[in-house]
Design an enzyme around this catalytic site. Structure first.
Site, mmCIF file in Angstrom:
data_model
loop_
_atom_site.group_PDB
_atom_site.id
_atom_site.type_symbol
_atom_site.label_atom_id
_atom_site.label_comp_id
_atom_site.label_asym_id
_atom_site.label_seq_id
_atom_site.Cartn_x
_atom_site.Cartn_y
_atom_site.Cartn_z
ATOM 1 N N GLN A 177 -9.832 -0.349 -16.142
ATOM 2 C CA GLN A 177 -10.315 -1.285 -15.260
ATOM 3 C C GLN A 177 -11.698 -0.462 -14.650
ATOM 4 O O GLN A 177 -12.740 -1.314 -14.327
ATOM 5 C CB GLN A 177 -9.129 -1.355 -14.007
ATOM 6 C CG GLN A 177 -9.724 -1.951 -12.805
ATOM 7 C CD GLN A 177 -8.655 -2.356 -11.591
ATOM 8 O OE1 GLN A 177 -7.882 -3.232 -11.778
ATOM 9 N NE2 GLN A 177 -8.618 -1.627 -10.656
ATOM 10 N N GLN A 220 -5.211 -12.517 -12.944
ATOM 11 C CA GLN A 220 -5.271 -11.253 -13.741
ATOM 12 C C GLN A 220 -3.811 -10.976 -14.263
ATOM 13 O O GLN A 220 -3.611 -9.963 -15.142
ATOM 14 C CB GLN A 220 -5.675 -10.134 -12.996
ATOM 15 C CG GLN A 220 -4.784 -9.436 -11.823
ATOM 16 C CD GLN A 220 -5.491 -8.441 -11.078
ATOM 17 O OE1 GLN A 220 -6.730 -8.693 -10.439
ATOM 18 N NE2 GLN A 220 -5.169 -7.242 -11.212
ATOM 19 N N LEU A 237 0.705 -1.227 0.073
ATOM 20 C CA LEU A 237 0.166 0.107 0.043
ATOM 21 C C LEU A 237 0.970 1.236 -0.079
ATOM 22 O O LEU A 237 1.917 1.177 0.517
ATOM 23 C CB LEU A 237 -1.020 0.025 1.006
ATOM 24 C CG LEU A 237 -1.811 -1.224 1.364
ATOM 25 C CD1 LEU A 237 -2.823 -1.058 2.539
ATOM 26 C CD2 LEU A 237 -2.822 -1.486 0.098
ATOM 27 N N GLY A 261 -1.618 6.448 -2.739
ATOM 28 C CA GLY A 261 -2.662 6.185 -3.605
ATOM 29 C C GLY A 261 -3.894 5.239 -3.041
ATOM 30 O O GLY A 261 -5.119 5.804 -2.930
ATOM 31 N N HIS A 262 -3.389 4.116 -2.679
ATOM 32 C CA HIS A 262 -4.370 3.164 -1.876
ATOM 33 C C HIS A 262 -5.046 4.036 -0.654
ATOM 34 O O HIS A 262 -6.246 3.938 -0.556
ATOM 35 C CB HIS A 262 -3.610 2.097 -1.453
ATOM 36 C CG HIS A 262 -2.990 1.364 -2.448
ATOM 37 N ND1 HIS A 262 -1.713 1.046 -2.553
ATOM 38 C CD2 HIS A 262 -3.882 0.371 -3.520
ATOM 39 C CE1 HIS A 262 -1.539 0.104 -3.458
ATOM 40 N NE2 HIS A 262 -2.570 -0.119 -4.229
ATOM 41 N N SER A 320 2.576 3.720 -7.517
ATOM 42 C CA SER A 320 2.344 2.269 -7.853
ATOM 43 C C SER A 320 2.980 1.371 -6.982
ATOM 44 O O SER A 320 4.518 1.675 -6.717
ATOM 45 C CB SER A 320 2.637 2.152 -9.367
ATOM 46 O OG SER A 320 2.602 0.524 -9.491
ATOM 47 N N GLN A 330 -8.165 6.109 -10.538
ATOM 48 C CA GLN A 330 -8.357 6.601 -11.998
ATOM 49 C C GLN A 330 -7.132 6.117 -12.846
ATOM 50 O O GLN A 330 -7.085 5.973 -14.062
ATOM 51 C CB GLN A 330 -8.442 8.148 -12.028
ATOM 52 C CG GLN A 330 -8.328 8.758 -13.526
ATOM 53 C CD GLN A 330 -8.151 10.035 -13.603
ATOM 54 O OE1 GLN A 330 -8.257 10.944 -12.882
ATOM 55 N NE2 GLN A 330 -7.084 10.540 -14.494
HETATM 56 P P1 AMP Z 1 -3.607 -2.124 -6.834
HETATM 57 O O1 AMP Z 1 -3.445 -2.624 -5.480
HETATM 58 O O2 AMP Z 1 -2.530 -1.657 -7.864
HETATM 59 O O3 AMP Z 1 -4.509 -3.250 -7.568
HETATM 60 O O4 AMP Z 1 -4.554 -0.890 -6.590
HETATM 61 C C1 AMP Z 1 -6.017 -0.954 -5.889
HETATM 62 C C2 AMP Z 1 -6.549 0.198 -6.055
HETATM 63 O O5 AMP Z 1 -5.938 1.526 -6.163
HETATM 64 C C3 AMP Z 1 -7.110 0.308 -7.759
HETATM 65 O O6 AMP Z 1 -8.334 0.734 -7.751
HETATM 66 C C4 AMP Z 1 -5.988 1.224 -8.250
HETATM 67 O O7 AMP Z 1 -6.559 2.102 -9.339
HETATM 68 C C5 AMP Z 1 -5.800 2.323 -7.061
HETATM 69 N N1 AMP Z 1 -4.754 3.065 -7.163
HETATM 70 C C6 AMP Z 1 -3.454 2.219 -7.482
HETATM 71 N N2 AMP Z 1 -2.467 3.431 -7.533
HETATM 72 C C7 AMP Z 1 -3.051 4.696 -7.497
HETATM 73 C C8 AMP Z 1 -2.683 5.940 -7.348
HETATM 74 N N3 AMP Z 1 -1.353 6.173 -7.404
HETATM 75 N N4 AMP Z 1 -3.578 6.920 -7.200
HETATM 76 C C9 AMP Z 1 -4.936 6.666 -6.788
HETATM 77 N N5 AMP Z 1 -5.436 5.488 -6.920
HETATM 78 C C10 AMP Z 1 -4.447 4.420 -7.084
#
Ligand code: AMP
Length: 283
Positions: free
Chosen positions: A154, A62, A34, A37-38, A186, A149
């Site tokens: 997705q 996936q 995490l 963003g998360h 990310s 976003q």
């Molecule tokens: P993930 O763990 O990469 O599958 O991401 C989980 C959720 O967090 C997904 O809905 C992503 O789009 C969102 N997410 C990932 N990186 C960011 C970011 N930098 N800003 C906002 N949301 C994010």
């Protein structure tokens, strides 16, 4: 109240209690490792729902690339600590054999979305995303669910599930949280060195440059060509695609009109790590 749940059985019991109390559930699905963003998604869930459930599951089906799956960062202890401090109520952290006790028979096909952008480059990816999200929706019965976003396509895929299956779930799209350099946060950034991170920040720089060009009235095909050229001139980065699309349908745009909302979408690889980003602009 904060609790870690690992089995579907325990999860179902918790959900029953929450529903009996008439509490509204906000769900945030993640693959862990995490970052801010998360956490933005989680904070919004906490602010808007009675109970926040985060899921951490690196969904093997996936991943179309074994190496990407094997190198995906795992930081469970730190993740749990972060979630605990920001008001999350439950985190569901299942093993793959708990989720996929039965091999899925369904194969989800998202129509034209399969043939553009990520769909074109990651075969089977959205089937995997769709199946896990439907499982989580079925297990958790959320009132609302939060997605970033950053994974714009997705979000469109999940919106299609909600619309086409008439699911009573409100979807929330959350803007991209970025590093100071502009690089979209990310989990995969953890696998990049300091110099890789600097190279990776050219993705956002190029998106912003493209925005400036479009705002100045430069034609889409010229901007696209120039951005691809800029990527090619940067050492250490390999561009997979840069496309200017309609922000809603994600279909390629060939020319723009005043009032259009566009998404500038890019995927590029730095040091073997595949990164995506996008910028939504109004003309
Ligand atoms: P993930 O763990 O990469 O599958 O991401 C989980 C959720 O967090 C997904 O809905 C992503 O789009 C969102 N997410 C990932 N990186 C960011 C970011 N930098 N800003 C906002 N949301 C994010």
């Amino acid at each position: 109240m904060f609790q870690i749940i690992r089995s579907k059985f325990d999860l179902k019991n918790v959900i029953r209690e929450i529903k009996n109390a008439n509490s509204r559930i906000g769900l945030v699905p993640t693959m862990g490792a995490l970052h801010q963003g998360h956490l933005k998604l989680v904070k919004l869930a906490v602010d808007n729902y009675d109970v926040t459930i985060v899921t951490i599951f690196v969904n093997p089906i996936q991943f179309n690339n074994k190496e990407d799956l094997n190198s995906y960062p795992k930081t469970e202890k730190a993740d749990v600590e972060l979630l605990q401090t920001i008001g999350c109520n439950y985190v569901f952290i299942p093993e793959a054999n708990e989720i996929y006790k039965n091999e899925p028979i369904l194969n989800l096909d998202f129509g034209y979305l399969e043939h553009i952008l990520e769909g074109k480059y990651r075969l089977g990816h959205f089937n995997g995303v769709g199946l896990i999200v439907m499982k989580l929706f079925g297990l958790i019965e959320p009132d609302g669910a939060f997605f970033g976003q950053k994974d714009l396509q997705q979000f469109r895929v999940i919106s299609a599930l909600v619309t086409d299956f008439e699911l009573p779930i409100k979807l929330h799209l959350v803007p991209i949280i970025r590093e100071q350099s502009g690089l979209a946060m990310s989990s995969r950034n953890r696998n990049l060195s300091v110099s890789d991170l600097e190279i990776a920040s050219t993705i956002y720089a190029n998106l912003k440059w493209a925005k400036g060009q479009l705002n100045n009235g430069v034609a889409i095909d010229i901007v696209t060509e120039e951005v691809l050229h800029k990527f090619m001139l940067t050492e250490g980065i390999g561009v997979e695609y840069f496309e200017i699309v309609d922000a809603q349908t994600l279909r390629l745009k060939s020319k723009v009109n005043a009032g259009d909302r566009l998404a500038l979408c890019a995927a590029a690889t730095v040091a073997g790590i595949r990164l995506i980003d996008n910028l939504i602009i109004d003309l």
